[in-house]
Design an enzyme around this catalytic site. Structure first.
Site, PDB file in Angstrom:
ATOM      1  CE  LYS A   1      -2.116  -1.179   3.836  1.00 50.64           C
ATOM      2  NZ  LYS A   1      -1.416  -2.466   4.118  1.00 50.64           N
TER       3      LYS A   1
ATOM      4  NE  ARG B   1      -4.783  -1.279   9.755  1.00 49.24           N
ATOM      5  CZ  ARG B   1      -3.747  -0.877   9.022  1.00 49.24           C
ATOM      6  NH1 ARG B   1      -3.832   0.197   8.272  1.00 49.24           N
ATOM      7  NH2 ARG B   1      -2.650  -1.557   9.028  1.00 49.24           N
TER       8      ARG B   1
ATOM      9  NE  ARG C   1       7.571  -2.531   6.409  1.00 44.37           N
ATOM     10  CZ  ARG C   1       6.257  -2.489   6.381  1.00 44.37           C
ATOM     11  NH1 ARG C   1       5.643  -1.810   5.451  1.00 44.37           N
ATOM     12  NH2 ARG C   1       5.566  -3.121   7.291  1.00 44.37           N
TER      13      ARG C   1
ATOM     14  NE  ARG D   1       5.847  -0.231  10.050  1.00 45.76           N
ATOM     15  CZ  ARG D   1       4.723  -0.323   9.326  1.00 45.76           C
ATOM     16  NH1 ARG D   1       4.636   0.317   8.186  1.00 45.76           N
ATOM     17  NH2 ARG D   1       3.728  -1.063   9.734  1.00 45.76           N
TER      18      ARG D   1
ATOM     19  NE  ARG E   1       1.778  -4.722  11.095  1.00 44.22           N
ATOM     20  CZ  ARG E   1       2.878  -4.519  10.364  1.00 44.22           C
ATOM     21  NH1 ARG E   1       4.043  -4.971  10.787  1.00 44.22           N
ATOM     22  NH2 ARG E   1       2.809  -3.863   9.237  1.00 44.22           N
TER      23      ARG E   1
HETATM   24  P1  AP5 Z   1       4.804  -1.585   1.859  1.00 44.22           P
HETATM   25  O1  AP5 Z   1       4.508  -0.731   0.675  1.00 44.22           O
HETATM   26  O2  AP5 Z   1       5.550  -0.985   2.987  1.00 44.22           O
HETATM   27  O3  AP5 Z   1       3.482  -2.323   2.350  1.00 44.22           O
HETATM   28  P2  AP5 Z   1       2.222  -1.765   3.139  1.00 44.22           P
HETATM   29  O4  AP5 Z   1       1.016  -2.426   2.538  1.00 44.22           O
HETATM   30  O5  AP5 Z   1       2.248  -0.286   3.219  1.00 44.22           O
HETATM   31  O6  AP5 Z   1       2.519  -2.453   4.548  1.00 44.22           O
HETATM   32  P3  AP5 Z   1       2.353  -1.867   6.022  1.00 44.22           P
HETATM   33  O7  AP5 Z   1       3.109  -2.815   6.925  1.00 44.22           O
HETATM   34  O8  AP5 Z   1       2.719  -0.428   6.069  1.00 44.22           O
HETATM   35  O9  AP5 Z   1       0.883  -2.067   6.232  1.00 44.22           O
HETATM   36  P4  AP5 Z   1       0.144  -2.049   7.547  1.00 44.22           P
HETATM   37  O10 AP5 Z   1      -1.224  -1.942   7.023  1.00 44.22           O
HETATM   38  O11 AP5 Z   1       0.407  -3.187   8.446  1.00 44.22           O
HETATM   39  O12 AP5 Z   1       0.816  -0.839   8.359  1.00 44.22           O
HETATM   40  P5  AP5 Z   1       0.334   0.656   8.629  1.00 44.22           P
HETATM   41  O13 AP5 Z   1       1.512   1.520   8.699  1.00 44.22           O
HETATM   42  O14 AP5 Z   1      -0.765   1.016   7.714  1.00 44.22           O
HETATM   43  O15 AP5 Z   1       5.603  -2.884   1.281  1.00 44.22           O
HETATM   44  C1  AP5 Z   1       6.120  -3.863   2.160  1.00 44.22           C
HETATM   45  C2  AP5 Z   1       7.545  -4.228   1.712  1.00 44.22           C
HETATM   46  O16 AP5 Z   1       7.496  -4.925   0.472  1.00 44.22           O
HETATM   47  C3  AP5 Z   1       8.462  -3.028   1.460  1.00 44.22           C
HETATM   48  O17 AP5 Z   1       9.756  -3.355   1.863  1.00 44.22           O
HETATM   49  C4  AP5 Z   1       8.390  -2.809  -0.071  1.00 44.22           C
HETATM   50  O18 AP5 Z   1       9.566  -2.206  -0.577  1.00 44.22           O
HETATM   51  C5  AP5 Z   1       8.230  -4.242  -0.555  1.00 44.22           C
HETATM   52  N1  AP5 Z   1       7.432  -4.370  -1.779  1.00 44.22           N
HETATM   53  C6  AP5 Z   1       6.221  -3.775  -2.020  1.00 44.22           C
HETATM   54  N2  AP5 Z   1       5.758  -4.164  -3.229  1.00 44.22           N
HETATM   55  C7  AP5 Z   1       6.675  -5.007  -3.744  1.00 44.22           C
HETATM   56  C8  AP5 Z   1       6.760  -5.759  -4.967  1.00 44.22           C
HETATM   57  N3  AP5 Z   1       5.780  -5.690  -5.899  1.00 44.22           N
HETATM   58  N4  AP5 Z   1       7.842  -6.554  -5.168  1.00 44.22           N
HETATM   59  C9  AP5 Z   1       8.831  -6.640  -4.234  1.00 44.22           C
HETATM   60  N5  AP5 Z   1       8.824  -5.943  -3.069  1.00 44.22           N
HETATM   61  C10 AP5 Z   1       7.753  -5.146  -2.822  1.00 44.22           C
HETATM   62  O19 AP5 Z   1      -0.267   0.494  10.089  1.00 44.22           O
HETATM   63  C11 AP5 Z   1       0.557   0.234  11.205  1.00 44.22           C
HETATM   64  C12 AP5 Z   1      -0.294   0.174  12.451  1.00 44.22           C
HETATM   65  O20 AP5 Z   1      -0.947   1.449  12.657  1.00 44.22           O
HETATM   66  C13 AP5 Z   1      -1.430  -0.841  12.451  1.00 44.22           C
HETATM   67  O21 AP5 Z   1      -0.976  -2.130  12.838  1.00 44.22           O
HETATM   68  C14 AP5 Z   1      -2.393  -0.208  13.460  1.00 44.22           C
HETATM   69  O22 AP5 Z   1      -1.953  -0.425  14.779  1.00 44.22           O
HETATM   70  C15 AP5 Z   1      -2.252   1.277  13.173  1.00 44.22           C
HETATM   71  N6  AP5 Z   1      -3.242   1.778  12.186  1.00 44.22           N
HETATM   72  C16 AP5 Z   1      -2.963   2.298  10.951  1.00 44.22           C
HETATM   73  N7  AP5 Z   1      -4.105   2.638  10.314  1.00 44.22           N
HETATM   74  C17 AP5 Z   1      -5.125   2.354  11.168  1.00 44.22           C
HETATM   75  C18 AP5 Z   1      -6.539   2.482  11.085  1.00 44.22           C
HETATM   76  N8  AP5 Z   1      -7.140   2.985   9.984  1.00 44.22           N
HETATM   77  N9  AP5 Z   1      -7.280   2.072  12.143  1.00 44.22           N
HETATM   78  C19 AP5 Z   1      -6.694   1.575  13.261  1.00 44.22           C
HETATM   79  N10 AP5 Z   1      -5.360   1.410  13.397  1.00 44.22           N
HETATM   80  C20 AP5 Z   1      -4.584   1.804  12.361  1.00 44.22           C
HETATM   81 MG    MG Z   2       2.384   1.105   4.796  1.00 45.55          MG
END
Ligand code: AP5
Ligand code: MG
Length: 220
Positions: A13, A88, A127, A160, A171
């Site tokens: 994402k 989410r 990552r 992270r 997660r």
């Molecule tokens: P990346 O692009 O970083 O993936 P992502 O989908 O953004 O993963 P996140 O871990 O950020 O998602 P998340 O939903 O768990 O975390 P968030 O920060 O939103 O890609 C992952 C890796 O793969 C990278 O190294 C990238 O380079 C690589 N990659 C990507 N595409 C590739 C490809 N095609 N080929 C090869 N490599 C590739 O949330 C964190 C926390 O915040 C949550 O756990 C929760 O506690 C809280 N939170 C956030 N939003 C909410 C909400 N709306 N409600 C409640 N709690 C929330």
């Molecule tokens: Mg992310």
């Protein structure tokens, strides 16, 4: 263009939201990045969010939904935005639909980045993120040009805290239980656009361009 990027933790994402934000000149709104920025600044919101994030749990809706809905009212969202990590759960999705419909608006696409858990776990291990601007890298597939330094802002590129194996598992469980229902929610509204996120970053971008190019074509 109002977009939602849906998908499991590690689905890509952040990676693709950043690309789309630059390409279409609309803001990327990542709730995870907002919480992490607040934590760096030591705000009360950041400190409250941290206890949930470190356990791999969702931050409560009362700390999340209004924050995003207020953000969408800012001037830079006039031409659209990319929501990364919100909504989410069904509560958040319904609150967003309601807030938009109050203004006679709706989202264009809820883009579903589909990926297997096996690939996710591999990607999460590699990552790294910029602790200053949140840009996402991967030691294997997308390393920064200079090791440890962000290409965009020169910040430090680090692992992270919630990417430790145990927290990643939690997660994924939370995703299956609480977030996956929103995929069906947007499918039933005819908004879901599925993309195979197990492909290379370039191949995913190509599919995104095709999807959104078609959308622009219809509008013009
Ligand atoms: P990346 O692009 O970083 O993936 P992502 O989908 O953004 O993963 P996140 O871990 O950020 O998602 P998340 O939903 O768990 O975390 P968030 O920060 O939103 O890609 C992952 C890796 O793969 C990278 O190294 C990238 O380079 C690589 N990659 C990507 N595409 C590739 C490809 N095609 N080929 C090869 N490599 C590739 O949330 C964190 C926390 O915040 C949550 O756990 C929760 O506690 C809280 N939170 C956030 N939003 C909410 C909400 N709306 N409600 C409640 N709690 C929330
Ligand atoms: Mg992310």
């Amino acid at each position: 263009m109002k977009l939602i990027l849906m998908g499991a933790p590690g689905a890509g994402k952040g990676t693709h939201a950043r690309y789309l934000s630059e390409k279409y000149q609309i803001p990327q709104i990542s709730t995870g990045d907002i919480f992490r920025a607040n934590l760096r600044e030591g705000t009360p919101l950041g400190l409250k969010a941290k206890s949930y994030m470190d356990q791999g749990l969702l931050v409560p809706d009362e700390l999340t939904t209004d924050l995003v809905l207020d953000r969408l009212q800012q001037e830079d969202c006039e031409n659209g935005y990319i929501l990364d990590g919100f909504p989410r759960n069904l509560n958040q999705a319904e609150a967003l639909t309601q807030a938009l419909s109050d203004r006679g608006e709706e989202i264009d696409f809820a883009i579903h980045l589909e990926i297997s858990e096996e690939v996710i776990i591999r990607r999460m291990e590699g990552r790294r993120v910029c602790e200053k601007c949140g840009a996402s890298y991967n030691l294997v597939s997308l390393p920064p040009l200079t090791p440890g330094i962000c290409d965009f802002c020169g910040g430090a590129v680090v692992q992270r805290k919630d990417d430790e194996a145990e927290t990643v598992r939690k997660r994924l469980e939370v995703y299956r239980e609480q977030t996956e229902p929103i995929v069906r929610y947007y499918r039933e509204q005819g908004k879901e656009a599925r993309i195979d996120s197990g492909q290379s970053i370039e191949a995913v971008r190509e599919e995104l361009k095709q999807l959104l190019g078609e959308k622009d074509g219809h509008q013009n």
